[in-house]
Design a protein around this motif. Structure first.
Motif, PDB file in Angstrom:
ATOM      1  N   THR A   1       0.842  -1.198   0.000  1.00  0.00           N
ATOM      2  CA  THR A   1       0.000   0.000   0.000  1.00  0.00           C
ATOM      3  C   THR A   1       0.876   1.246   0.000  1.00  0.00           C
ATOM      4  OG1 THR A   1      -1.791   1.114   1.189  1.00  0.00           O
ATOM      5  CG2 THR A   1      -0.230  -0.135   2.524  1.00  0.00           C
ATOM      6  N   ASN A   2       0.248   2.437   0.011  1.00  0.00           N
ATOM      7  CA  ASN A   2       1.023   3.679   0.044  1.00  0.00           C
ATOM      8  C   ASN A   2       1.817   3.757   1.329  1.00  0.00           C
ATOM      9  OD1 ASN A   2      -0.401   4.170  -2.248  1.00  0.00           O
ATOM     10  ND2 ASN A   2      -1.078   6.226  -1.676  1.00  0.00           N
ATOM     11  N   ALA A   3       3.075   4.229   1.240  1.00  0.00           N
ATOM     12  CA  ALA A   3       3.911   4.316   2.436  1.00  0.00           C
ATOM     13  C   ALA A   3       3.406   5.428   3.350  1.00  0.00           C
ATOM     14  CB  ALA A   3       5.363   4.550   2.037  1.00  0.00           C
ATOM     15  N   GLU A   4       2.866   6.527   2.764  1.00  0.00           N
ATOM     16  CA  GLU A   4       2.441   7.680   3.580  1.00  0.00           C
ATOM     17  C   GLU A   4       1.043   7.474   4.166  1.00  0.00           C
ATOM     18  OE1 GLU A   4       4.382   8.350   0.679  1.00  0.00           O
ATOM     19  OE2 GLU A   4       5.893   8.484   2.283  1.00  0.00           O
ATOM     20  N   SER A   5       0.093   6.990   3.323  1.00  0.00           N
ATOM     21  CA  SER A   5      -1.282   6.824   3.829  1.00  0.00           C
ATOM     22  C   SER A   5      -1.720   5.378   3.627  1.00  0.00           C
ATOM     23  CB  SER A   5      -2.228   7.766   3.065  1.00  0.00           C
ATOM     24  OG  SER A   5      -2.070   7.544   1.669  1.00  0.00           O
ATOM     25  N   PRO A   6      -1.219   4.466   4.486  1.00  0.00           N
ATOM     26  CA  PRO A   6      -1.515   3.033   4.270  1.00  0.00           C
ATOM     27  C   PRO A   6      -3.002   2.719   4.454  1.00  0.00           C
ATOM     28  CG  PRO A   6      -0.370   3.366   6.367  1.00  0.00           C
ATOM     29  CD  PRO A   6      -0.373   4.687   5.671  1.00  0.00           C
ATOM     30  N   ALA A   7      -3.515   1.809   3.604  1.00  0.00           N
ATOM     31  CA  ALA A   7      -4.903   1.342   3.741  1.00  0.00           C
ATOM     32  C   ALA A   7      -4.910  -0.166   3.523  1.00  0.00           C
ATOM     33  CB  ALA A   7      -5.795   2.035   2.710  1.00  0.00           C
ATOM     34  N   PRO A   8      -4.503  -0.963   4.551  1.00  0.00           N
ATOM     35  CA  PRO A   8      -4.402  -2.418   4.344  1.00  0.00           C
ATOM     36  C   PRO A   8      -5.766  -3.070   4.115  1.00  0.00           C
ATOM     37  CG  PRO A   8      -3.929  -1.834   6.635  1.00  0.00           C
ATOM     38  CD  PRO A   8      -4.092  -0.551   5.894  1.00  0.00           C
ATOM     39  N   LEU A   9      -5.764  -4.148   3.314  1.00  0.00           N
ATOM     40  CA  LEU A   9      -6.987  -4.925   3.074  1.00  0.00           C
ATOM     41  C   LEU A   9      -7.132  -5.979   4.176  1.00  0.00           C
ATOM     42  CD1 LEU A   9      -6.252  -5.356  -0.697  1.00  0.00           C
ATOM     43  CD2 LEU A   9      -8.330  -4.287   0.140  1.00  0.00           C
ATOM     44  N   ALA A  10      -8.339  -6.548   4.285  1.00  0.00           N
ATOM     45  CA  ALA A  10      -8.576  -7.597   5.301  1.00  0.00           C
ATOM     46  C   ALA A  10      -7.733  -8.831   4.981  1.00  0.00           C
ATOM     47  CB  ALA A  10     -10.049  -7.959   5.307  1.00  0.00           C
ATOM     48  N   HIS A  11      -7.261  -9.522   6.027  1.00  0.00           N
ATOM     49  CA  HIS A  11      -6.457 -10.742   5.826  1.00  0.00           C
ATOM     50  C   HIS A  11      -7.336 -11.867   5.294  1.00  0.00           C
ATOM     51  CE1 HIS A  11      -3.509  -8.516   7.836  1.00  0.00           C
ATOM     52  NE2 HIS A  11      -3.852  -8.787   9.078  1.00  0.00           N
ATOM     53  N   ILE A  12      -6.671 -12.855   4.670  1.00  0.00           N
ATOM     54  CA  ILE A  12      -7.407 -14.015   4.162  1.00  0.00           C
ATOM     55  C   ILE A  12      -7.553 -15.015   5.308  1.00  0.00           C
ATOM     56  CG2 ILE A  12      -7.373 -15.865   2.451  1.00  0.00           C
ATOM     57  CD1 ILE A  12      -5.366 -14.176   0.855  1.00  0.00           C
ATOM     58  N   PRO A  13      -8.778 -15.361   5.716  1.00  0.00           N
ATOM     59  CA  PRO A  13      -8.903 -16.362   6.788  1.00  0.00           C
ATOM     60  C   PRO A  13      -8.625 -17.761   6.219  1.00  0.00           C
ATOM     61  CG  PRO A  13     -11.074 -15.702   6.018  1.00  0.00           C
ATOM     62  CD  PRO A  13     -10.080 -14.913   5.210  1.00  0.00           C
ATOM     63  N   ILE A  14      -7.899 -18.573   6.974  1.00  0.00           N
ATOM     64  CA  ILE A  14      -7.543 -19.922   6.514  1.00  0.00           C
ATOM     65  C   ILE A  14      -8.101 -20.932   7.518  1.00  0.00           C
ATOM     66  CG2 ILE A  14      -5.569 -21.480   6.118  1.00  0.00           C
ATOM     67  CD1 ILE A  14      -5.771 -19.409   3.958  1.00  0.00           C
ATOM     68  N   ASP A  15      -8.682 -22.029   7.006  1.00  0.00           N
ATOM     69  CA  ASP A  15      -9.221 -23.055   7.906  1.00  0.00           C
ATOM     70  C   ASP A  15      -8.131 -23.617   8.816  1.00  0.00           C
ATOM     71  OD1 ASP A  15     -11.600 -22.699   6.748  1.00  0.00           O
ATOM     72  OD2 ASP A  15     -11.716 -24.611   5.699  1.00  0.00           O
ATOM     73  N   GLU A  16      -8.559 -24.044  10.001  1.00  0.00           N
ATOM     74  CA  GLU A  16      -7.626 -24.602  10.987  1.00  0.00           C
ATOM     75  C   GLU A  16      -7.091 -25.959  10.529  1.00  0.00           C
ATOM     76  OE1 GLU A  16      -6.977 -23.414  14.420  1.00  0.00           O
ATOM     77  OE2 GLU A  16      -7.533 -21.643  13.277  1.00  0.00           O
TER      78      GLU A  16
END
Length: 601
Positions: free
Chosen positions: A294-309
């Motif tokens: 993402t942008n270094a100055e104004s980061p906007a991370p996306l949701a993580h991918i959930p993985i089955d246990e």
């Protein structure tokens, strides 16, 4: 402003094992003109890994790209085995629609259900492709009805139920929209047209904040780690300063050194990445799956991918047998640790923890097959190790102990119905459905605790003379089901070192089944066969015939040996008990007792 990118389509091909995904991708690649006329082509080009070619299954999700009428179609070929479900979940994050491929004779099977469930949860539109319509036992209309039932069963919305259907024969590369149409060999145009028409264009704002989700990793000897990622928003150029939003919330700054896109089997240099593009990005050392560029100055991370246990665990430890270090290149615990850490970088559905000392590691995964593939890969790379019996990962819900439950589907001839139901009854299986297609074969559905599946495949194949087809799928958790009987037989254990002789094996044959051929080197504590009784038996398998100068009347009778049962890796893992290990080296698979000396056992 959000502008869909109408020059790109991103699709994943999902299906059960062996229904023809990779063959269909082959045909699409050939017909899109990606290859030059004089290029050497192999069958199943997407199965690039040596193990995938041998077993005929896809293990890793891979990306390729083709062009049709000026539109770039990015295709992700996903595994069909639920053991590699971690790969499927990530692949679906990169796409805007799916091709659901179903065999015209077998119909939807558990893995079809699994990947479709994930696709519907992600609200992806589907195109149903009924493949292998040339099979003599094809039942196309019934299979289509089964697909509709499956969609309804998985709570599909009205829009998702309104899917287009295409009939294909992937082997000759032909497709048609209507069953009554003539089929033209080498013409997949109806399929390409449907993809352009029904799969939506990727949304995204080219001038917005940069958001790129990493869904896979690759490695290049020249550029280091490559992130295979999809651009959701913003525009990326070579040389940009970007931030990597880590899984723990930290931000790491880096500079992009190279960009590639996928065309056929090659990576093509790019200078810019726009929304909807699937790219390989270099200059991202230390990046992990599920993180956001993402942008270094104004980061906007996306949701993580959930993985089955993970549901199953195995002990990996260094090889401590008398024959250690003879064949392998990597034999120390440091080598083992580094290799498992490397596996964790690209394989998100595996977990590793230290277990009772620096030499042993507990490796947790989705299923026996997934862990057996990991062991087989390590073995081919020159590692020596020992692995213990698979154990089930339980969890406490409230005050109750729960264990994983599997949905098991068995296809077998009617004649073996009784023996299959009886076998699953002893393993705490409950039958929930039985369908007789009227073709002499019956489909049975069971709910079975995961423990009950360990060692089941080889027994069912023996009981049905190799005619049964088994498929299983993680179904949730159930209260602990009590004791499940284990292997009823004991082991034949060598009581001294040496080379096995035909004379000794001949005299031991009536005791049980032998696993070694004459002339095999053995050591004390090595398991050389299966005892027909329930106890372990120490045997002398290196005994030689005493020679005298008297001629006996039976001296010249030929020794007749029953051919030994040579176990492959999966059979060995299924066979061992809790006090045994499988010793895995690049050339041999041996079974041994954890404690080698007979007097200490």
């Amino acid at each position: 402003m959000v502008m869909p990118n109408d020059k790109i389509r991103n699709i994943a091909i999902i299906a059960h094992v062996d229904h023809g995904k990779t063959t269909l991708v082959d045909a699409m690649l050939r017909q899109s003109g990606i290859f030059r006329a004089n290029e050497e082509l192999v069958e199943r080009v997407m199965d690039s890994n040596e193990l995938e070619r041998e077993r005929g299954i896809t293990i890793l999700a891979k990306t390729t790209g083709i062009r049709y009428n000026g539109v770039k179609i990015n295709i992700v070929d996903t595994p069909g085995h639920s053991d590699f479900g971690g790969e499927v979940e990530r692949a679906l994050k990169m796409v805007d629609g799916v091709l659901l491929l179903v065999d015209a004779s077998e119909g939807p099977l558990p893995q079809t259900r699994y990947v479709l469930m994930k696709a519907l949860e992600a609200k992806l539109p589907a195109i149903v492709v009924i493949n292998k319509i040339d099979r003599p036992d094809a039942r196309i209309q019934e299979v289509l009805n089964e697909v509709y039932d499956l969609f309804i069963d998985l709570d599909a919305t009205e829009e998702q139920l309104d899917f287009p259907v295409i009939y294909t024969n992937a082997r000759v590369g032909a497709a048609k929209l209507c069953l009554s149409d003539a089929i033209e060999t080498g013409d997949l145009r109806p399929l390409f047209e449907s993809i352009l028409k029904h799969i939506p264009e990727p949304p995204g704002d080219a001038s917005g904040t940069l958001q790129i989700l990493v869904a896979n990793l690759d490695y290049s000897d020249y550029l280091g780690r490559l992130a295979i990622a999809r651009v959701f928003n913003g525009t990326l150029h070579i040389g940009d300063e970007v931030g990597i939003a880590k899984l723990d919330g930290a931000l790491q700054k880096t500079k992009i050194t190279k960009l590639y896109s996928f065309e056929g089997l090659k990576r093509v240099d790019e200078t810019i990445g726009r929304p909807g593009d699937v790219l390989a990005i270099a200059g991202v050392e230390g990046i992990n799956i599920g993180e956001t560029v993402t942008n270094a100055e104004s980061p906007a991370p996306l949701a993580h991918i959930p993985i089955d246990e993970p549901t199953i665990a195995m002990m990996f430890t260094i090889n401590m047998s008398p024959f250690a270090g003879r064949e392998g290149q990597y034999v120390t615990s440091r080598n083992l640790r580094e290799r498992l850490e490397k596996e964790l970088l690209t394989n998100v559905s595996i977990r590793v923890e230290e277990s009772g000392g620096p030499e042993a590691f507990r490796v947790m995964g989705r299923g026996e097959l997934q862990l057996a593939i990991l062991i087989e890969t390590m073995r081919r790379e020159g590692y020596e190790l020992m692995v213990g019996k698979p154990e089930i990962l339980t969890k406490s819900i409230g005050a109750q102990l729960h264990e994983p439950l599997e949905m098991l589907i068995i296809d077998c001839p009617e004649a073996f119905l009784g023996v299959v139901i009886e076998k699953l009854g002893t393993r705490k299986g409950k039958m929930i459905k039985m369908v007789n297609h009227g073709s002499g074969r019956v489909r049975l559905e069971f709910h079975v605790p995961t423990r009950g599946l360990i060692g089941l495949r080889s027994e069912i194949l023996t009981d049905t003379r190799g005619t049964a087809i088994m498929n299983s799928l993680f179904h949730g958790y159930i209260e602990w089901q009590g004791d499940i009987p284990r292997r009823p037989t004991g082991s034949l254990v060598a009581d001294r070192a040496g080379r096995s002789t035909a004379y000794a094996i001949f005299n031991l044959q009536e005791r049980g089944e032998i696993f070694v051929t004459p002339g095999t080197e053995v050591y004390e504590g090595m398991v050389v066969g299966e005892n027909s009784r329930s106890v372990d038996l120490d045997v002398n398998i290196v005994k030689e015939k005493k020679l005298t100068n008297m001629r006996a009347s039976t001296a010249d009778e030929a020794i007749r040996l029953v051919s030994p049962r040579i176990l492959n890796l999966e059979q060995a893992i299924e066979f061992i008990r809790d006090d045994e290990y499988v010793e895995v080296t690049p050339q041999t698979i041996r079974l041994r007792k954890k404690v080698l000396q007979a007097n200490k056992r």
